[in-house]
Design a protein around this motif. Sequence first.
Motif, PDB file in Angstrom:
ATOM      1  N   LEU A  46       0.847  -1.186   0.000  1.00  0.00           N
ATOM      2  CA  LEU A  46       0.000   0.000   0.000  1.00  0.00           C
ATOM      3  C   LEU A  46       0.884   1.238   0.000  1.00  0.00           C
ATOM      4  CD1 LEU A  46      -2.807  -0.824   2.603  1.00  0.00           C
ATOM      5  CD2 LEU A  46      -3.081  -0.568   0.141  1.00  0.00           C
ATOM      6  N   TYR A  47       0.478   2.231  -0.754  1.00  0.00           N
ATOM      7  CA  TYR A  47       1.204   3.503  -0.803  1.00  0.00           C
ATOM      8  C   TYR A  47       0.235   4.634  -0.464  1.00  0.00           C
ATOM      9  CZ  TYR A  47       5.132   1.195  -3.124  1.00  0.00           C
ATOM     10  OH  TYR A  47       6.207   0.380  -3.422  1.00  0.00           O
ATOM     11  N   TYR A  48       0.691   5.534   0.380  1.00  0.00           N
ATOM     12  CA  TYR A  48      -0.098   6.705   0.753  1.00  0.00           C
ATOM     13  C   TYR A  48       0.578   7.959   0.203  1.00  0.00           C
ATOM     14  CZ  TYR A  48      -2.798   3.738   3.878  1.00  0.00           C
ATOM     15  OH  TYR A  48      -3.610   2.764   4.378  1.00  0.00           O
ATOM     16  N   ALA A  49      -0.229   8.862  -0.346  1.00  0.00           N
ATOM     17  CA  ALA A  49       0.307  10.079  -0.945  1.00  0.00           C
ATOM     18  C   ALA A  49      -0.614  11.252  -0.643  1.00  0.00           C
ATOM     19  CB  ALA A  49       0.457   9.911  -2.465  1.00  0.00           C
ATOM     20  N   VAL A  50      -0.061  12.438  -0.669  1.00  0.00           N
ATOM     21  CA  VAL A  50      -0.864  13.644  -0.486  1.00  0.00           C
ATOM     22  C   VAL A  50      -1.814  13.817  -1.666  1.00  0.00           C
ATOM     23  CG1 VAL A  50      -0.778  16.165  -0.425  1.00  0.00           C
ATOM     24  CG2 VAL A  50       0.849  14.833   0.925  1.00  0.00           C
ATOM     25  N   ASN A  51      -3.053  14.125  -1.359  1.00  0.00           N
ATOM     26  CA  ASN A  51      -4.028  14.480  -2.389  1.00  0.00           C
ATOM     27  C   ASN A  51      -3.803  15.961  -2.712  1.00  0.00           C
ATOM     28  OD1 ASN A  51      -6.265  15.193  -3.913  1.00  0.00           O
ATOM     29  ND2 ASN A  51      -7.680  13.914  -2.731  1.00  0.00           N
ATOM     30  N   LEU A  52      -2.992  16.220  -3.727  1.00  0.00           N
ATOM     31  CA  LEU A  52      -2.575  17.600  -4.002  1.00  0.00           C
ATOM     32  C   LEU A  52      -3.742  18.534  -4.321  1.00  0.00           C
ATOM     33  CD1 LEU A  52       0.778  17.006  -5.918  1.00  0.00           C
ATOM     34  CD2 LEU A  52       0.474  17.978  -3.638  1.00  0.00           C
ATOM     35  N   PRO A  53      -4.762  18.121  -5.084  1.00  0.00           N
ATOM     36  CA  PRO A  53      -5.904  19.036  -5.290  1.00  0.00           C
ATOM     37  C   PRO A  53      -6.591  19.430  -3.991  1.00  0.00           C
ATOM     38  CG  PRO A  53      -5.928  17.309  -6.948  1.00  0.00           C
ATOM     39  CD  PRO A  53      -4.881  16.923  -5.951  1.00  0.00           C
ATOM     40  N   SER A  54      -6.733  18.477  -3.057  1.00  0.00           N
ATOM     41  CA  SER A  54      -7.357  18.801  -1.774  1.00  0.00           C
ATOM     42  C   SER A  54      -6.465  19.723  -0.941  1.00  0.00           C
ATOM     43  CB  SER A  54      -7.644  17.523  -0.982  1.00  0.00           C
ATOM     44  OG  SER A  54      -8.639  16.746  -1.619  1.00  0.00           O
ATOM     45  N   ALA A  55      -5.151  19.456  -0.967  1.00  0.00           N
ATOM     46  CA  ALA A  55      -4.225  20.324  -0.241  1.00  0.00           C
ATOM     47  C   ALA A  55      -4.246  21.738  -0.822  1.00  0.00           C
ATOM     48  CB  ALA A  55      -2.812  19.746  -0.299  1.00  0.00           C
ATOM     49  N   HIS A  56      -4.311  21.824  -2.145  1.00  0.00           N
ATOM     50  CA  HIS A  56      -4.388  23.137  -2.804  1.00  0.00           C
ATOM     51  C   HIS A  56      -5.672  23.860  -2.406  1.00  0.00           C
ATOM     52  CE1 HIS A  56      -5.506  25.873  -6.150  1.00  0.00           C
ATOM     53  NE2 HIS A  56      -4.219  26.165  -6.130  1.00  0.00           N
ATOM     54  N   ALA A  57      -6.777  23.126  -2.361  1.00  0.00           N
ATOM     55  CA  ALA A  57      -8.047  23.742  -1.989  1.00  0.00           C
ATOM     56  C   ALA A  57      -8.008  24.263  -0.559  1.00  0.00           C
ATOM     57  CB  ALA A  57      -9.183  22.727  -2.154  1.00  0.00           C
TER      58      ALA A  57
END
Length: 278
Positions: free
Chosen positions: A71-82
């Motif tokens: 499993l890999y976890y990553a930042v949801n960049l669109p949500s972080a940008h919002a």
Amino acid sequence: MEQSDATQAFATLGQTGRLSVFRLLMRFAPQGVRPTEIAQALDLRPNTLSHYLSDLTTCGLVTQRRDGRSLYYAVNLPSAHALVSYLVLDLGRARPDLFPAERADPMPDTAFNVLFICSGNSARSIFAEALMRDLGNGRFNAFSAGLNPNSQLNPFALDVLARNGHATDTMRSKHVSELQTADAPMMDFVFTVCDTSAAEDCPPWPGQPITGHWGLPDPVKATGTDAERALVFAQTYGALRRRIEAFVALPLESLSRLSLQVRVDAIGTQADLKDKSQ
């Protein structure tokens, strides 16, 4: 972003452990990280980390994907940008004093300063420094440093560089702090080339450089005969060469910072540029 979504995101990040996980993932963005590596970097128990990741995923700040058994976890960049946009544009009404001062864009005839960071600064970042210096056609000033630098460069790395025509007489392992002094060059680009350095909680670099993670496995940890170990070093050199060839071919002077960040991220995530052992 709706106020209810922002409230949930801020509440999730309002706990030290969850914020630490999010900060670490942001340093790897847009790439993902396995839970075992997150736990090791932050010294967290697996069950505690599982709760943090679940909370971050539920509020939409983090995504999860499966690759084989991992499993890999990553930042949801669109949500972080919002979320950032909500904080600055909605709450802050876009006040100019809330924005950090923008650095002046380098002139086309000015060399770009590029720093490569890894743990020991004896192989991967040394490869990258030599490649950037010699493939950049005078457009780049290349630097490298380590978080825990070795006392000398790895002999297998030196052999690979010599066989590929790179001069190494002035290269040495050094601590990253040497490039964080007041009189150090201001970096335009800062790349981490190992997961250890990306996970390290370093202070922000002055001047808002473009950052990227181009992680590769540590060839120093290779085992086997000298010939087998030498092959691993050569493969690591080749992977970095492909990344840097792609980077120096970019029309840096004509790209916006956003477009440039997207290109830098793509170089680190393209399948044909990644080491097969990852």
